[in-house]
Write an enzyme that holds these catalytic residues in place. Sequence first.
Site, PDB file in Angstrom:
ATOM      1  N   HIS A 305      -5.462   1.441  -0.478  1.00  0.00           N
ATOM      2  CA  HIS A 305      -4.374   1.196   0.461  1.00  0.00           C
ATOM      3  C   HIS A 305      -4.170   2.487   1.247  1.00  0.00           C
ATOM      4  O   HIS A 305      -3.856   3.519   0.666  1.00  0.00           O
ATOM      5  CB  HIS A 305      -3.112   0.835  -0.349  1.00  0.00           C
ATOM      6  CG  HIS A 305      -1.940   0.413   0.465  1.00  0.00           C
ATOM      7  ND1 HIS A 305      -1.338   1.219   1.405  1.00  0.00           N
ATOM      8  CD2 HIS A 305      -1.246  -0.741   0.489  1.00  0.00           C
ATOM      9  CE1 HIS A 305      -0.334   0.576   1.946  1.00  0.00           C
ATOM     10  NE2 HIS A 305      -0.252  -0.611   1.414  1.00  0.00           N
ATOM     11  N   HIS A 348       5.520   5.996  -4.851  1.00  0.00           N
ATOM     12  CA  HIS A 348       5.288   7.318  -4.259  1.00  0.00           C
ATOM     13  C   HIS A 348       6.571   8.122  -4.151  1.00  0.00           C
ATOM     14  O   HIS A 348       7.680   7.580  -4.199  1.00  0.00           O
ATOM     15  CB  HIS A 348       4.626   7.198  -2.887  1.00  0.00           C
ATOM     16  CG  HIS A 348       5.417   6.422  -1.859  1.00  0.00           C
ATOM     17  ND1 HIS A 348       5.614   5.067  -1.931  1.00  0.00           N
ATOM     18  CD2 HIS A 348       6.047   6.818  -0.726  1.00  0.00           C
ATOM     19  CE1 HIS A 348       6.319   4.652  -0.893  1.00  0.00           C
ATOM     20  NE2 HIS A 348       6.614   5.703  -0.153  1.00  0.00           N
ATOM     21  N   GLU A 354      12.410   8.860   4.723  1.00  0.00           N
ATOM     22  CA  GLU A 354      12.076   7.552   5.296  1.00  0.00           C
ATOM     23  C   GLU A 354      13.332   6.697   5.468  1.00  0.00           C
ATOM     24  O   GLU A 354      13.988   6.361   4.495  1.00  0.00           O
ATOM     25  CB  GLU A 354      11.119   6.797   4.363  1.00  0.00           C
ATOM     26  CG  GLU A 354       9.862   7.542   3.973  1.00  0.00           C
ATOM     27  CD  GLU A 354       9.026   6.747   2.982  1.00  0.00           C
ATOM     28  OE1 GLU A 354       9.389   5.586   2.669  1.00  0.00           O
ATOM     29  OE2 GLU A 354       8.012   7.270   2.503  1.00  0.00           O
ATOM     30  N   HIS A 378      15.139   6.468   1.896  1.00  0.00           N
ATOM     31  CA  HIS A 378      14.531   7.202   0.791  1.00  0.00           C
ATOM     32  C   HIS A 378      14.296   8.622   1.285  1.00  0.00           C
ATOM     33  O   HIS A 378      13.377   8.884   2.064  1.00  0.00           O
ATOM     34  CB  HIS A 378      13.222   6.544   0.349  1.00  0.00           C
ATOM     35  CG  HIS A 378      13.404   5.120  -0.102  1.00  0.00           C
ATOM     36  ND1 HIS A 378      12.951   4.044   0.632  1.00  0.00           N
ATOM     37  CD2 HIS A 378      14.016   4.604  -1.190  1.00  0.00           C
ATOM     38  CE1 HIS A 378      13.266   2.917  -0.004  1.00  0.00           C
ATOM     39  NE2 HIS A 378      13.921   3.232  -1.105  1.00  0.00           N
ATOM     40  N   HIS A 384      10.070   5.780  -4.963  1.00  0.00           N
ATOM     41  CA  HIS A 384      10.299   4.382  -4.622  1.00  0.00           C
ATOM     42  C   HIS A 384       8.964   3.653  -4.570  1.00  0.00           C
ATOM     43  O   HIS A 384       7.899   4.247  -4.716  1.00  0.00           O
ATOM     44  CB  HIS A 384      11.081   4.241  -3.312  1.00  0.00           C
ATOM     45  CG  HIS A 384      10.442   4.899  -2.126  1.00  0.00           C
ATOM     46  ND1 HIS A 384      10.403   6.262  -1.964  1.00  0.00           N
ATOM     47  CD2 HIS A 384       9.814   4.384  -1.038  1.00  0.00           C
ATOM     48  CE1 HIS A 384       9.793   6.570  -0.829  1.00  0.00           C
ATOM     49  NE2 HIS A 384       9.412   5.441  -0.249  1.00  0.00           N
TER      50      HIS A 384
HETATM   51 FE   FE2 Z   1       8.021   5.121   1.265  1.00  0.00          FE
END
Ligand code: FE2
Length: 449
Positions: A305, A348, A354, A378, A384
Site C-alpha cells: 500500500h 501508523h 492530519e 490526528h 491511528h
Molecule cells: Fe493518517
Amino acid sequence: MTLQEHIFSGGQVKNADPDFGYLPGFGNTHSTQAASGALPIGRNSPQQPPLGLYAEQLSGTAFTAPRADNKRSWLYRILPSVKHGTGFQEVDRGLIRTGPCRESNLPAQQLRWQPIDIPEDGSVDFLMGLRTVATCGNAAAQTGLAAHVFVANASMGRKYFHNADGELLIVPQHNTMKLVTEMGIIVAAPGDIVVIPRGIKFKVDLVDGPIRGYVCENYGVALTLPERGPIGANCLANARDFLYPAAAYEDIRETCTLYLKAQGRLFRTTLEQSPLDVVAWHGNYAPYKYDLRRFSPVGATLFDHPDPSIFTVLSAPSDIPGTANVDFVIFPERWLVMEDSFRPPWYHMNVMSEFMGLIYGVYDAKPGGFVPGGMSLHNALVAHGPDTEAFARGSTKVLEPEKLAGTMAFMFETRYILDPTDYAANLDTIDASYPDCWDGLERTFRAPD
Ligand code: FE2
C-alpha cells in the site's frame, strides 16, 4: 459581445455560461475581458487605460520572486481598490480564529467529529457560517494553516470578503456554491475545490439550497502542483484541468459591505459601489477551480500500500524540502489490485499532522463512524489506522481486484501541530467514543515453540 464577455448587475448574470467561460491551465498567464476593448494590448499601464478604467497591479509574490514562482495580475477596474480600502472598523470575528491560537486543552489523542448541522432558522451566510476547527503556525509569520468548516443557508448578497491572512482552499461538501470574485464567477459543487488567493475579494451565493463544506486557510506560500518524480510528465493532477474564471463585473452603485480579515481580526467598511468592478484582467494570480474526479490516481499494481502522498493534489512547500506547510491530499475512487497485501491504510504514526474530511461515499479505513461532512484530527505521532471492522475484513478477505467506487475523502496535512479551537472542543458532534473503534483488536501473536 464575445463568448468571454460576461456582465452582471443587480444580481442578474448576463451571457455567463460558467462551463464555457473558464480559462484552463494551472498557473498560466490568462487574459480576459468582460467588455470589448477593456484590456490594454502590449502594455500594462497606459497613460489612459481603455474605457476610462483604472489600472491596478495585484502582487501575489514579492516583485523580485524568481520568474517561475512570480505571481501577479493586472486588473482594469471601474474604481481603484483605494476606494474600498478605507474606513474599516473592527467587528466581532464570530467563530473565526487565526493562528497562533491556543484555546482548548483537548488531550493529544485521536479526535473525530460528526457533521455540523446546517442551520434551518435565521439567515446565515458563508462568512457568518465560517467556523475554525483547528489552527497551526502563525499567520503573521506566514507559516501554518487553519482548518475551517462552513455552513450557510443564505447568499451574501451585497456583502463581500477578502482575507489578508492566507489563501483559501474551499471544499464544498453539500450543495453547489457560486463564488463571485473580482476576477469572475466560479460555480463549484461537491467533488470540486476552489482556491481563492490571498487578498482577492469575493462573495458566496447559494445555487440549489443550503451549503456545507471545509476550508483550508493556507498562511504560507501559495499552493502549487507537487513534483511527480519518477511518475513522469502525466497523471495525478494535470495542469489543464485547473480552470480560471473569465472576467465578469458588477456595475452597481448601491451600498455594499466589505469585510477584511487581517492578523486574525475582522474589519468592516461600507462602499457606495460593488468592489467586484474588474472589467478586464491579465496575469497568473487568480482564483481557480478543479474537479477532483479528474485526478488520475497512481498506485501499487502488484503488492503493498503506497504512502498517501501519492494522492497529493496541491502542495504548499515550507523551507524544509519535502516537508509541506500544507499538502492537500485526496482519497478518490480507484481500483485496488494488490496481491498478498493489507489493502486498507496501515496503522501508523505520522510526524506530520492530519486533518481529514469526507466529501461523499465511504472511507475504507473507517466504514462506520467517519461520515460525509464529518472530520477527524490526528496530530503528529498520534497513532491511528483501520478500525476493528476494517482490520478484520482487510486481513481476511479474498483479494480479487476491487473498486472503491463513489468515494472522496481528503486530508489537509501539515508539518505543524494543529490546535483545536474552543468551538471544536465544545461541539456536541465530537465523537468521544472514537478511540473505542480499536477496542476489538485482539492479541493474535503466537510465540514460536
Ligand atoms: Fe493518517
